[in-house]
Motif scaffolding. Structure first.
Motif, PDB file in Angstrom:
ATOM      1  N   SER B 180       6.061  -8.827   3.491  1.00 33.51           N
ATOM      2  CA  SER B 180       4.867  -8.794   3.127  1.00 33.51           C
ATOM      3  C   SER B 180       3.758  -8.579   4.103  1.00 33.51           C
ATOM      4  O   SER B 180       2.554  -8.353   3.835  1.00 33.51           O
ATOM      5  CB  SER B 180       4.453 -10.342   2.443  1.00 33.51           C
ATOM      6  OG  SER B 180       4.560 -11.349   3.387  1.00 33.51           O
ATOM      7  N   GLU B 181       4.094  -8.949   5.228  1.00 30.39           N
ATOM      8  CA  GLU B 181       3.218  -8.748   6.579  1.00 30.39           C
ATOM      9  C   GLU B 181       3.150  -7.359   6.697  1.00 30.39           C
ATOM     10  O   GLU B 181       1.907  -6.703   7.172  1.00 30.39           O
ATOM     11  CB  GLU B 181       3.758  -9.506   7.957  1.00 30.39           C
ATOM     12  CG  GLU B 181       2.771 -10.026   8.706  1.00 30.39           C
ATOM     13  CD  GLU B 181       3.355 -10.980   9.647  1.00 30.39           C
ATOM     14  OE1 GLU B 181       3.235 -12.129   9.670  1.00 30.39           O
ATOM     15  OE2 GLU B 181       3.738 -10.484  10.683  1.00 30.39           O
ATOM     16  N   LEU B 182       4.350  -6.818   6.689  1.00 29.46           N
ATOM     17  CA  LEU B 182       4.355  -5.074   6.828  1.00 29.46           C
ATOM     18  C   LEU B 182       3.323  -4.835   5.818  1.00 29.46           C
ATOM     19  O   LEU B 182       2.632  -3.371   5.929  1.00 29.46           O
ATOM     20  CB  LEU B 182       5.687  -4.769   6.824  1.00 29.46           C
ATOM     21  CG  LEU B 182       5.954  -3.332   7.227  1.00 29.46           C
ATOM     22  CD1 LEU B 182       5.708  -3.301   8.888  1.00 29.46           C
ATOM     23  CD2 LEU B 182       7.467  -2.820   7.085  1.00 29.46           C
ATOM     24  N   GLY B 184       0.902  -5.494   4.508  1.00 33.15           N
ATOM     25  CA  GLY B 184      -0.597  -5.678   4.806  1.00 33.15           C
ATOM     26  C   GLY B 184      -1.107  -4.956   6.036  1.00 33.15           C
ATOM     27  O   GLY B 184      -2.223  -4.924   6.448  1.00 33.15           O
ATOM     28  N   THR B 185      -0.026  -4.289   6.449  1.00 35.33           N
ATOM     29  CA  THR B 185      -0.436  -3.435   7.864  1.00 35.33           C
ATOM     30  C   THR B 185      -0.981  -1.936   7.796  1.00 35.33           C
ATOM     31  O   THR B 185      -0.085  -1.395   6.823  1.00 35.33           O
ATOM     32  CB  THR B 185       0.975  -3.324   8.670  1.00 35.33           C
ATOM     33  OG1 THR B 185       1.127  -4.645   8.962  1.00 35.33           O
ATOM     34  CG2 THR B 185       0.692  -2.499  10.064  1.00 35.33           C
ATOM     35  N   VAL B 186      -1.879  -1.579   8.205  1.00 32.08           N
ATOM     36  CA  VAL B 186      -2.414  -0.427   7.811  1.00 32.08           C
ATOM     37  C   VAL B 186      -2.045   0.595   9.291  1.00 32.08           C
ATOM     38  O   VAL B 186      -2.302   0.171  10.448  1.00 32.08           O
ATOM     39  CB  VAL B 186      -3.773  -0.453   7.724  1.00 32.08           C
ATOM     40  CG1 VAL B 186      -4.614   0.990   7.635  1.00 32.08           C
ATOM     41  CG2 VAL B 186      -4.266  -1.400   6.729  1.00 32.08           C
TER      42      VAL B 186
END
Lengths: 74, 186
Positions: B180-182, B184-186
């Motif tokens: 989930s963290e990945l 949100g990574t741009v």
């Protein structure tokens, strides 16, 4: 979030649209929009470098730290 | 289809087949339990002798009913565990297994298997106690006790498997958080 993204100001100063920037940086408009609206959880150095190159600025011009909005993680 | 997808599909089919088998087994054990209850109610009409190889009829039927209830409970627990595992494999087939829901499913499978081990242990303990009491009360020969002994103690391998499932659930939870963290990574 304590880190805010100042893309709006930079784009306005350079008379650029988000679509133009997306084309120059090489990431999707959707992802750039997530970054601009502050919904992104993290930004890759490569993306930051590409944005800085496209807008001819420093990382500090793109990101700002808001100390009044700090959330401490345990 | 990639090889790993084949593995998931075959496993999914196998799990579904095992679910069906569990239903069949439960129906059979349920009928068996029904039979024992009927035999207990109407023993004289059915012509069941008072003594079954030296063991009083009531005690023999009680042991039978207890064993069947335990087996039914175990089968039900396995059925739920298989269903949850099938759902995890299904999510792997769809290409998105690292989600928090799967971590919760794995934890549930761990608890279900732990309950299975506990039921097995309780059955083993209870039936052996009854068998020992009967052997002492009726001075049965040693081999008679062997026929009513329910020998299925707790295996250390089963406990290790339960522990591994809990560890795997924790890893899944961590993986889903990273995922989930990945996202949100741009």
């Amino acid at each position: 979030m304590e880190i805010s993204v100042k893309l709006d100001d930079l784009l306005y100063a350079r008379r650029m649209t988000l679509t133009d920037l997306a084309e120059k940086v090489g990431i999707t408009l959707a992802n750039l929009s997530i970054l601009k609206t502050g919904k992104a959880k993290a930004i890759r150095f490569s993306t930051l470098a590409a944005i800085c190159a496209a807008l001819d600025c420093q990382p500090g011009d793109v990101l700002a730290f808001d100390k009044d909005n700090v959330s401490v993680k345990g | 289809m990639p090889r790993k997808q084949h593995l998931f599909v075959v496993t999914h089919w196998l799990l579904k087949a095992l679910v069906v088998l569990c239903f069949v087994a439960m129906a059979m054990f349920g009928l068996g339990l029904g039979g024992v209850v009927v035999a207990a109610i109407d023993a004289n009409h059915l012509g069941i002798p008072e003594n079954l190889e030296g063991i009083p009829r009531v005690d023999a039927l009680s042991i039978g009913a207890l064993a069947l209830i335990g087996i039914l409970a175990c089968t039900l627990l396995v059925l739920f565990a298989l269903g949850e595992t099938a759902a995890i494999v299904e999510s792997a087939i769809s290409g998105d297994p690292f989600v928090n829901r799967n971590a919760r499913r794995l934890t549930l499978v761990g608890w279900l298997l732990l309950a299975f081990v506990a039921v097995q242990f309780l059955m083993h303990l209870t039936i052996n106690r009854i068998a020992e009491r009967l052997a002492a009360e009726h001075q049965l020969p040693a081999d008679a006790m062997g026929t009513i002994s329910f020998d299925s103690g707790v295996s250390p391998v089963a406990l290790l498997a339960v522990l591994l499932i809990f560890v795997l659930a924790q890893i899944f939870r961590h993986g889903s958080e990273m995922r989930s963290e990945l996202e949100g990574t741009v």
